[in-house]
Motif scaffolding. Structure first.
Motif, PDB file in Angstrom:
ATOM      1  N   LYS A 278     -14.825  -8.609  -4.914  1.00 41.12           N
ATOM      2  CA  LYS A 278     -14.815  -9.071  -6.302  1.00 41.12           C
ATOM      3  C   LYS A 278     -13.605  -9.941  -6.628  1.00 41.12           C
ATOM      4  O   LYS A 278     -13.711 -10.905  -7.383  1.00 41.12           O
ATOM      5  CB  LYS A 278     -14.815  -7.873  -7.260  1.00 41.12           C
ATOM      6  CG  LYS A 278     -16.164  -7.232  -7.515  1.00 41.12           C
ATOM      7  CD  LYS A 278     -16.018  -6.214  -8.632  1.00 41.12           C
ATOM      8  CE  LYS A 278     -17.371  -5.656  -9.055  1.00 41.12           C
ATOM      9  NZ  LYS A 278     -17.216  -4.708 -10.196  1.00 41.12           N
ATOM     10  N   ASN A 279     -12.460  -9.588  -6.087  1.00 42.80           N
ATOM     11  CA  ASN A 279     -11.200 -10.140  -6.579  1.00 42.80           C
ATOM     12  C   ASN A 279     -10.608 -11.263  -5.747  1.00 42.80           C
ATOM     13  O   ASN A 279      -9.585 -11.827  -6.124  1.00 42.80           O
ATOM     14  CB  ASN A 279     -10.155  -9.028  -6.705  1.00 42.80           C
ATOM     15  CG  ASN A 279     -10.408  -8.122  -7.887  1.00 42.80           C
ATOM     16  OD1 ASN A 279     -11.351  -7.338  -7.887  1.00 42.80           O
ATOM     17  ND2 ASN A 279      -9.573  -8.238  -8.909  1.00 42.80           N
ATOM     18  N   SER A 280     -11.205 -11.591  -4.633  1.00 39.88           N
ATOM     19  CA  SER A 280     -10.623 -12.641  -3.802  1.00 39.88           C
ATOM     20  C   SER A 280     -10.953 -14.025  -4.359  1.00 39.88           C
ATOM     21  O   SER A 280     -12.074 -14.308  -4.754  1.00 39.88           O
ATOM     22  CB  SER A 280     -11.138 -12.530  -2.367  1.00 39.88           C
ATOM     23  OG  SER A 280     -10.523 -13.515  -1.542  1.00 39.88           O
ATOM     24  N   ARG A 281      -9.928 -14.873  -4.385  1.00 46.12           N
ATOM     25  CA  ARG A 281     -10.105 -16.285  -4.694  1.00 46.12           C
ATOM     26  C   ARG A 281      -9.268 -17.073  -3.686  1.00 46.12           C
ATOM     27  O   ARG A 281      -8.495 -16.481  -2.911  1.00 46.12           O
ATOM     28  CB  ARG A 281      -9.657 -16.596  -6.124  1.00 46.12           C
ATOM     29  CG  ARG A 281      -8.144 -16.625  -6.309  1.00 46.12           C
ATOM     30  CD  ARG A 281      -7.728 -16.825  -7.750  1.00 46.12           C
ATOM     31  NE  ARG A 281      -6.279 -17.041  -7.848  1.00 46.12           N
ATOM     32  CZ  ARG A 281      -5.567 -16.877  -8.951  1.00 46.12           C
ATOM     33  NH1 ARG A 281      -6.162 -16.467 -10.068  1.00 46.12           N
ATOM     34  NH2 ARG A 281      -4.269 -17.115  -8.946  1.00 46.12           N
ATOM     35  N   ILE A 282      -9.380 -18.392  -3.683  1.00 47.95           N
ATOM     36  CA  ILE A 282      -8.610 -19.205  -2.741  1.00 47.95           C
ATOM     37  C   ILE A 282      -7.551 -19.981  -3.509  1.00 47.95           C
ATOM     38  O   ILE A 282      -7.867 -20.815  -4.364  1.00 47.95           O
ATOM     39  CB  ILE A 282      -9.531 -20.147  -1.949  1.00 47.95           C
ATOM     40  CG1 ILE A 282     -10.500 -19.316  -1.103  1.00 47.95           C
ATOM     41  CG2 ILE A 282      -8.696 -21.076  -1.055  1.00 47.95           C
ATOM     42  CD1 ILE A 282     -11.537 -20.120  -0.367  1.00 47.95           C
ATOM     43  N   ASP A 283      -6.290 -19.649  -3.226  1.00 47.10           N
ATOM     44  CA  ASP A 283      -5.154 -20.305  -3.847  1.00 47.10           C
ATOM     45  C   ASP A 283      -4.630 -21.430  -2.965  1.00 47.10           C
ATOM     46  O   ASP A 283      -4.727 -21.375  -1.726  1.00 47.10           O
ATOM     47  CB  ASP A 283      -4.024 -19.295  -4.082  1.00 47.10           C
ATOM     48  CG  ASP A 283      -4.217 -18.494  -5.358  1.00 47.10           C
ATOM     49  OD1 ASP A 283      -5.276 -18.636  -6.003  1.00 47.10           O
ATOM     50  OD2 ASP A 283      -3.297 -17.714  -5.703  1.00 47.10           O
ATOM     51  N   HIS A 284      -4.051 -22.414  -3.614  1.00 45.94           N
ATOM     52  CA  HIS A 284      -3.391 -23.531  -2.949  1.00 45.94           C
ATOM     53  C   HIS A 284      -1.891 -23.392  -3.188  1.00 45.94           C
ATOM     54  O   HIS A 284      -1.436 -23.372  -4.333  1.00 45.94           O
ATOM     55  CB  HIS A 284      -3.922 -24.850  -3.536  1.00 45.94           C
ATOM     56  CG  HIS A 284      -3.195 -26.077  -3.079  1.00 45.94           C
ATOM     57  ND1 HIS A 284      -3.065 -27.201  -3.878  1.00 45.94           N
ATOM     58  CD2 HIS A 284      -2.558 -26.364  -1.914  1.00 45.94           C
ATOM     59  CE1 HIS A 284      -2.393 -28.117  -3.227  1.00 45.94           C
ATOM     60  NE2 HIS A 284      -2.072 -27.643  -2.027  1.00 45.94           N
TER      61      HIS A 284
END
Length: 317
Positions: A37-43
């Motif tokens: 649910k909580n994973s996103r991709i940061d730069h």
């Protein structure tokens, strides 16, 4: 990466003196146990080198997106392979400021069982390392959980998909299955996360995350975390009897630390074509002795302890 948050591996692209890290990051103070649910991709960016320090710049792909695998194409296009649709909000998922870690684990198990009914892999493209990132349409990768791409020096795009190697001449495909990776004959364990690359002689290599489930998690100093296969042509593969690296890592201070697991291997190459660093998601604990994972090997310590993204310098020819 600053700020200090839970992350789980990614990849680096170097451009004009700036190192761009695209990393799977957990939102809302959550641990890896809520990645579905909580994973996103940061730069994040660094101007001092591939080992950082890295500073958050922007959210590349919203929740849910995981297992970031960025590549640069010869035509100047940038691509991030990942799983999850990325159609949620930037701060989607659970709020883990309070609550039970065990409840997070229970929920994560149930959600992982339903992964096969949702979008399992996505490809986002951009003309800039700063985005915006748009879904690739059409996407002709096919079934490929945890895609691990590699751009050959001749421009061919290879993607490892669990035990299968696919290739295409263009990011839009079609991607064709060309080989199967070996999963026996090397270290005794379970293999996943196959990441291929080629050396300066043109030989193909594959790094795996490897692990044992029937081992104790009370001492991870000798735990299995890796395996290595090799090929002359990318079609016929052999596997080494010995793991390429273990759980011990020497820090810049000279201190040696033990990591419970080292997963999602992504190589970084210098402008001259030499592999100089390895990017991985790691668990920063030398053991885990809490239920429910204490008798399932060190690989599952990642659901109970702090996890982060490690960039390791390599000393290889």
């Amino acid at each position: 990466m600053t700020p200090n948050v839970t992350s789980w591996g990614g990849g680096i692209i170097h451009d004009n003196g700036t190192y761009h890290l695209y990393v799977s990051r957990m939102t809302n103070n959550c641990s890896l146990s809520t990645w579905v649910k909580n994973s996103r991709i940061d730069h994040a960016v660094s101007t001092t080198g591939p080992t950082g320090p890295y500073y958050f710049h922007d959210v590349a792909i919203n929740t849910f997106s995981h297992n970031a695998a960025p590549i640069a194409l010869p035509d100047g296009t940038y691509v991030i392979f990942h799983i999850g649709s990325g159609e949620g909000g930037p701060n989607g998922g659970n709020n883990c400021t309070t609550g039970s870690q065990f409840l997070e684990l229970q929920e994560s198990r149930l959600l992982r069982r339903n992964l096969f009914s949702v979008s399992r892999n996505m490809v986002h493209v951009s003309a800039s390392l700063y985005g915006p990132w748009k879904p690739l349409v059409p996407k002709n990768l096919g079934d490929c959980n945890n895609p691990a791409p590699w751009v050959h020096p001749n421009g061919t795009i290879y993607v490892g998909c669990r035990g299968i190697l696919k290739r295409a001449d263009h990011i839009s495909g079609p991607f064709i299955e060309i080989a199967s990776f070996p999963n026996s004959g090397g270290p005794n364990g379970i293999y996943e996360d196959p990441q291929i690359y080629t050396d300066h002689h043109g030989n193909f290599h594959c790094l795996y995350h490897a692990y044992e489930l029937n081992a104790s998690s009370f001492n991870c100093s000798n735990s299995l975390v890796s395996a290595h296969a090799y090929s002359r042509d990318g079609l016929t593969w052999n596997i080494s009897k010995y793991p390429p690296y273990g759980t011990q890592v020497v820090q810049s201070t000279g201190e040696t630390i033990t990591l419970a697991t080292r997963e999602r291997p992504k190589p970084f190459f210098s402008a001259s074509g030499k592999m100089t660093h390895l990017v991985q998601g790691v668990c920063g604990s030398p053991f885990c002795a809490s239920p429910p994972y204490q008798n399932h090997g060190c690989v599952n310590c990642k659901y109970l302890q702090w996890d982060f993204t490690l960039v390791s310098p390599l000393d290889i020819d």
